[in-house]
Design a protein around this motif. Structure first.
Motif, PDB file in Angstrom:
ATOM      1  N   VAL A   1     106.064 -93.097  59.946  1.00  0.00           N
ATOM      2  CA  VAL A   1     107.096 -93.074  60.989  1.00  0.00           C
ATOM      3  C   VAL A   1     107.078 -94.429  61.687  1.00  0.00           C
ATOM      4  O   VAL A   1     106.170 -94.737  62.457  1.00  0.00           O
ATOM      5  CB  VAL A   1     106.837 -91.937  62.001  1.00  0.00           C
ATOM      6  CG1 VAL A   1     107.969 -91.878  63.032  1.00  0.00           C
ATOM      7  CG2 VAL A   1     106.689 -90.604  61.285  1.00  0.00           C
ATOM      8  N   ALA A   2     108.064 -95.261  61.392  1.00  0.00           N
ATOM      9  CA  ALA A   2     108.078 -96.636  61.886  1.00  0.00           C
ATOM     10  C   ALA A   2     108.591 -96.717  63.317  1.00  0.00           C
ATOM     11  O   ALA A   2     109.541 -96.027  63.701  1.00  0.00           O
ATOM     12  CB  ALA A   2     108.938 -97.515  60.984  1.00  0.00           C
ATOM     13  N   GLY A   3     107.951 -97.582  64.095  1.00  0.00           N
ATOM     14  CA  GLY A   3     108.386 -97.817  65.473  1.00  0.00           C
ATOM     15  C   GLY A   3     107.453 -98.804  66.136  1.00  0.00           C
ATOM     16  O   GLY A   3     106.301 -98.972  65.711  1.00  0.00           O
ATOM     17  N   ASN A   4     107.908 -99.482  67.153  1.00  0.00           N
ATOM     18  CA  ASN A   4     107.052-100.379  67.905  1.00  0.00           C
ATOM     19  C   ASN A   4     106.069 -99.593  68.757  1.00  0.00           C
ATOM     20  O   ASN A   4     106.176 -98.373  68.883  1.00  0.00           O
ATOM     21  CB  ASN A   4     107.895-101.322  68.755  1.00  0.00           C
ATOM     22  CG  ASN A   4     108.587-102.377  67.902  1.00  0.00           C
ATOM     23  OD1 ASN A   4     108.130-102.726  66.830  1.00  0.00           O
ATOM     24  ND2 ASN A   4     109.715-102.875  68.381  1.00  0.00           N
ATOM     25  N   SER A   5     105.123-100.299  69.361  1.00  0.00           N
ATOM     26  CA  SER A   5     104.015 -99.627  70.041  1.00  0.00           C
ATOM     27  C   SER A   5     104.464 -98.705  71.163  1.00  0.00           C
ATOM     28  O   SER A   5     103.949 -97.587  71.304  1.00  0.00           O
ATOM     29  CB  SER A   5     103.042-100.672  70.592  1.00  0.00           C
ATOM     30  OG  SER A   5     102.429-101.370  69.538  1.00  0.00           O
ATOM     31  N   THR A   6     105.418 -99.162  71.966  1.00  0.00           N
ATOM     32  CA  THR A   6     105.857 -98.296  73.058  1.00  0.00           C
ATOM     33  C   THR A   6     106.671 -97.112  72.548  1.00  0.00           C
ATOM     34  O   THR A   6     106.703 -96.062  73.166  1.00  0.00           O
ATOM     35  CB  THR A   6     106.656 -99.085  74.114  1.00  0.00           C
ATOM     36  OG1 THR A   6     107.640 -99.895  73.467  1.00  0.00           O
ATOM     37  CG2 THR A   6     105.730 -99.976  74.924  1.00  0.00           C
ATOM     38  N   ASP A   7     107.331 -97.261  71.392  1.00  0.00           N
ATOM     39  CA  ASP A   7     107.988 -96.123  70.738  1.00  0.00           C
ATOM     40  C   ASP A   7     106.949 -95.048  70.420  1.00  0.00           C
ATOM     41  O   ASP A   7     107.123 -93.866  70.730  1.00  0.00           O
ATOM     42  CB  ASP A   7     108.632 -96.529  69.406  1.00  0.00           C
ATOM     43  CG  ASP A   7     109.845 -97.413  69.561  1.00  0.00           C
ATOM     44  OD1 ASP A   7     110.471 -97.378  70.625  1.00  0.00           O
ATOM     45  OD2 ASP A   7     110.163 -98.139  68.609  1.00  0.00           O
ATOM     46  N   THR A   8     105.870 -95.476  69.760  1.00  0.00           N
ATOM     47  CA  THR A   8     104.842 -94.531  69.321  1.00  0.00           C
ATOM     48  C   THR A   8     104.162 -93.869  70.510  1.00  0.00           C
ATOM     49  O   THR A   8     103.923 -92.654  70.506  1.00  0.00           O
ATOM     50  CB  THR A   8     103.813 -95.247  68.434  1.00  0.00           C
ATOM     51  OG1 THR A   8     104.477 -95.743  67.265  1.00  0.00           O
ATOM     52  CG2 THR A   8     102.696 -94.316  68.004  1.00  0.00           C
ATOM     53  N   LEU A   9     103.845 -94.651  71.545  1.00  0.00           N
ATOM     54  CA  LEU A   9     103.217 -94.066  72.730  1.00  0.00           C
ATOM     55  C   LEU A   9     104.148 -93.049  73.379  1.00  0.00           C
ATOM     56  O   LEU A   9     103.707 -91.972  73.818  1.00  0.00           O
ATOM     57  CB  LEU A   9     102.860 -95.173  73.734  1.00  0.00           C
ATOM     58  CG  LEU A   9     102.153 -94.707  75.007  1.00  0.00           C
ATOM     59  CD1 LEU A   9     100.835 -94.029  74.698  1.00  0.00           C
ATOM     60  CD2 LEU A   9     101.927 -95.897  75.955  1.00  0.00           C
ATOM     61  N   ALA A  10     105.436 -93.358  73.432  1.00  0.00           N
ATOM     62  CA  ALA A  10     106.403 -92.419  74.011  1.00  0.00           C
ATOM     63  C   ALA A  10     106.475 -91.129  73.192  1.00  0.00           C
ATOM     64  O   ALA A  10     106.616 -90.034  73.745  1.00  0.00           O
ATOM     65  CB  ALA A  10     107.781 -93.075  74.100  1.00  0.00           C
ATOM     66  N   LYS A  11     106.389 -91.230  71.861  1.00  0.00           N
ATOM     67  CA  LYS A  11     106.390 -90.037  71.018  1.00  0.00           C
ATOM     68  C   LYS A  11     105.162 -89.174  71.302  1.00  0.00           C
ATOM     69  O   LYS A  11     105.257 -87.940  71.382  1.00  0.00           O
ATOM     70  CB  LYS A  11     106.428 -90.442  69.541  1.00  0.00           C
ATOM     71  CG  LYS A  11     107.737 -91.078  69.102  1.00  0.00           C
ATOM     72  CD  LYS A  11     107.608 -91.722  67.718  1.00  0.00           C
ATOM     73  CE  LYS A  11     108.815 -92.599  67.405  1.00  0.00           C
ATOM     74  NZ  LYS A  11     108.667 -93.359  66.155  1.00  0.00           N
ATOM     75  N   LEU A  12     104.011 -89.821  71.456  1.00  0.00           N
ATOM     76  CA  LEU A  12     102.792 -89.076  71.759  1.00  0.00           C
ATOM     77  C   LEU A  12     102.914 -88.365  73.102  1.00  0.00           C
ATOM     78  O   LEU A  12     102.478 -87.217  73.252  1.00  0.00           O
ATOM     79  CB  LEU A  12     101.590 -90.025  71.770  1.00  0.00           C
ATOM     80  CG  LEU A  12     101.186 -90.617  70.420  1.00  0.00           C
ATOM     81  CD1 LEU A  12     100.104 -91.682  70.597  1.00  0.00           C
ATOM     82  CD2 LEU A  12     100.704 -89.538  69.465  1.00  0.00           C
ATOM     83  N   GLN A  13     103.515 -89.018  74.070  1.00  0.00           N
ATOM     84  CA  GLN A  13     103.703 -88.384  75.378  1.00  0.00           C
ATOM     85  C   GLN A  13     104.688 -87.224  75.293  1.00  0.00           C
ATOM     86  O   GLN A  13     104.480 -86.179  75.897  1.00  0.00           O
ATOM     87  CB  GLN A  13     104.187 -89.432  76.388  1.00  0.00           C
ATOM     88  CG  GLN A  13     103.116 -90.458  76.740  1.00  0.00           C
ATOM     89  CD  GLN A  13     103.644 -91.571  77.613  1.00  0.00           C
ATOM     90  OE1 GLN A  13     104.643 -92.218  77.277  1.00  0.00           O
ATOM     91  NE2 GLN A  13     103.001 -91.827  78.730  1.00  0.00           N
ATOM     92  N   ALA A  14     105.759 -87.409  74.506  1.00  0.00           N
ATOM     93  CA  ALA A  14     106.761 -86.350  74.367  1.00  0.00           C
ATOM     94  C   ALA A  14     106.202 -85.138  73.631  1.00  0.00           C
ATOM     95  O   ALA A  14     106.619 -84.000  73.878  1.00  0.00           O
ATOM     96  CB  ALA A  14     107.989 -86.888  73.629  1.00  0.00           C
ATOM     97  N   GLN A  15     105.244 -85.362  72.733  1.00  0.00           N
ATOM     98  CA  GLN A  15     104.677 -84.284  71.930  1.00  0.00           C
ATOM     99  C   GLN A  15     103.373 -83.732  72.509  1.00  0.00           C
ATOM    100  O   GLN A  15     102.676 -82.961  71.853  1.00  0.00           O
ATOM    101  CB  GLN A  15     104.413 -84.784  70.502  1.00  0.00           C
ATOM    102  CG  GLN A  15     105.654 -85.188  69.742  1.00  0.00           C
ATOM    103  CD  GLN A  15     105.325 -85.898  68.438  1.00  0.00           C
ATOM    104  OE1 GLN A  15     104.183 -85.981  68.023  1.00  0.00           O
ATOM    105  NE2 GLN A  15     106.355 -86.442  67.791  1.00  0.00           N
ATOM    106  N   LYS A  16     103.039 -84.126  73.729  1.00  0.00           N
ATOM    107  CA  LYS A  16     101.777 -83.700  74.331  1.00  0.00           C
ATOM    108  C   LYS A  16     101.647 -82.177  74.287  1.00  0.00           C
ATOM    109  O   LYS A  16     102.553 -81.453  74.675  1.00  0.00           O
ATOM    110  CB  LYS A  16     101.711 -84.188  75.777  1.00  0.00           C
ATOM    111  CG  LYS A  16     100.354 -83.962  76.434  1.00  0.00           C
ATOM    112  CD  LYS A  16     100.325 -84.587  77.818  1.00  0.00           C
ATOM    113  CE  LYS A  16      98.945 -84.408  78.452  1.00  0.00           C
ATOM    114  NZ  LYS A  16      98.878 -85.022  79.806  1.00  0.00           N
ATOM    115  N   GLY A  17     100.523 -81.728  73.778  1.00  0.00           N
ATOM    116  CA  GLY A  17     100.297 -80.285  73.634  1.00  0.00           C
ATOM    117  C   GLY A  17     100.731 -79.749  72.288  1.00  0.00           C
ATOM    118  O   GLY A  17     100.381 -78.623  71.919  1.00  0.00           O
TER     119      GLY A  17
END
Length: 344
Positions: free
Chosen positions: A61-77
């Motif tokens: 899943v390609a994306g810049n670093s802040t993209d990936t961090l935002a995905k992790l935050q959105a998927q928390k839990g």
């Protein structure tokens, strides 16, 4: 390294489809990391061998670093990503937010700078942030190669300069370095903002975070100088395009490419295995050759022809290491200010 944007429909579908079975039975591993030439190297040199060895399908899943961090935050839990590959600044945030699992059995000969507290992540490559320039154009115009961060102010580059915005590590480190050169630093970036607004902005063609668009601007002849990292510049130069990297005399800034297995229930042990594969000496040399990464293994023997641009040896020792604890506390505030005052 871009600001958050929604996943594409394809990416969402792929991530939602991730199986929720026990880790030992997991058949698909989701790896989130940079796009562009880095993605190509991982797809060509790492994923096929890993899939064959472990009997697993790897979805990238390609994306810049802040993209990936935002995905992790959105998927928390309900984390769908198994491995995250991001810059060191966002990685410190990911660890602080509890997203990273522990890595056991890391190589004993890792450089100290490659380690994170409690082995919650590891650096897989060392990048220097500095200047890229078109060697052919400079020669044709009779311009000397750039040597300093102050060269970004030179009016002969009017509308030919490209800098990533500060929600991208390259742009952020340029702001820090200019501040540091003028009495400030991570704790005080007033001078850096002032220089950007009053002396650099007039030269900027685009504040461009996309690696693909950055190379397009150079290939079209619109841009001739930029702030970028050794990894991106090496990859671009490998295509045959006439670019070179400059370590500014005031110092280039360290950027660590880092990886961690994501902490979640029934986490697959293959996530940690994928991260550790990136530390394999053969892969370290591939990333040096293809991507200009300085290796993180002390014992790695580097062929002379591969070390022309990467931060190794004395070049690595002279890099400036930003204080990410201070930066991450202020990063959101700086980004909002940047959008108001600089990139309008």
């Amino acid at each position: 390294m871009k600001t958050f944007r929604l996943l594409t429909a394809v990416s969402i579908a792929a991530l939602i489809a991730a199986p929720s079975v026990a880790s030992a039975q997991q058949k698909t591993l989701y790896v989130a990391g940079y796009g562009g030439s880095f993605e190509k190297t991982i797809r060509d040199e790492v994923i096929p061998a890993f899939e064959k060895e472990n009997g697993v399908k790897v979805e990238y899943v390609a994306g810049n670093s802040t993209d990936t961090l935002a995905k992790l935050q959105a998927q928390k839990g309900n984390q769908q990503i198994d491995v995250a590959i991001v810059d060191d600044g966002p990685m410190y945030q990911a660890i602080q937010l509890g997203f990273c699992g522990k890595l056991d059995g890391l190589p004993a000969d890792l450089y100290d700078t490659a380690r994170f507290k409690d082995d919650r992540a590891v650096a897989i490559g060392i990048v220097a942030t500095g200047l890229m320039y078109n060697t052919k154009v400079f020669k044709e115009k009779g311009w000397a190669p750039p040597t300093s961060w102050n060269d970004l102010k030179d009016t002969k580059y009017a509308k030919q300069l490209v800098i990533p915005p500060i929600n991208n590590t390259y742009g952020l480190e340029a702001l820090v370095m200019l501040s540091k050169m003028n009495g400030g630093g991570e704790s005080n970036v007033e001078s850096g903002f002032k220089i950007f607004k009053e002396q650099i902005n007039q030269n900027v063609l685009a504040y461009e975070p996309s690696p693909g668009k950055m190379t397009e601007l150079f290939q079209s002849g619109q841009a001739v100088i930029a702030v970028w990292g050794t990894g991106r510049v090496q990859s671009f130069a490998n295509t045959g395009f006439p670019v070179d990297f400059v370590y500014p005399k005031e110092g280039a800034a360290t950027l660590l490419t880092t990886a961690c297995p994501i902490n979640k229930p029934n986490a697959s042990p293959l996530a940690a295995s994928f991260v550790k594969m990136l530390l394999d000496p053969k892969i370290q040399l591939v990333m040096l050759k293809d991507y200009g990464y300085g290796p993180v293994l002390k014992s790695l023997v580097i062929p002379p022809e591969l070390g022309k641009m990467a931060p190794i040896g004395e070049r690595a020792a002279k890099l400036y290491n930003p204080d990410w604890t201070v930066i991450n506390e202020k990063r959101e505030e700086w980004t909002k200010r940047w959008n108001r005052e600089v990139e309008r």
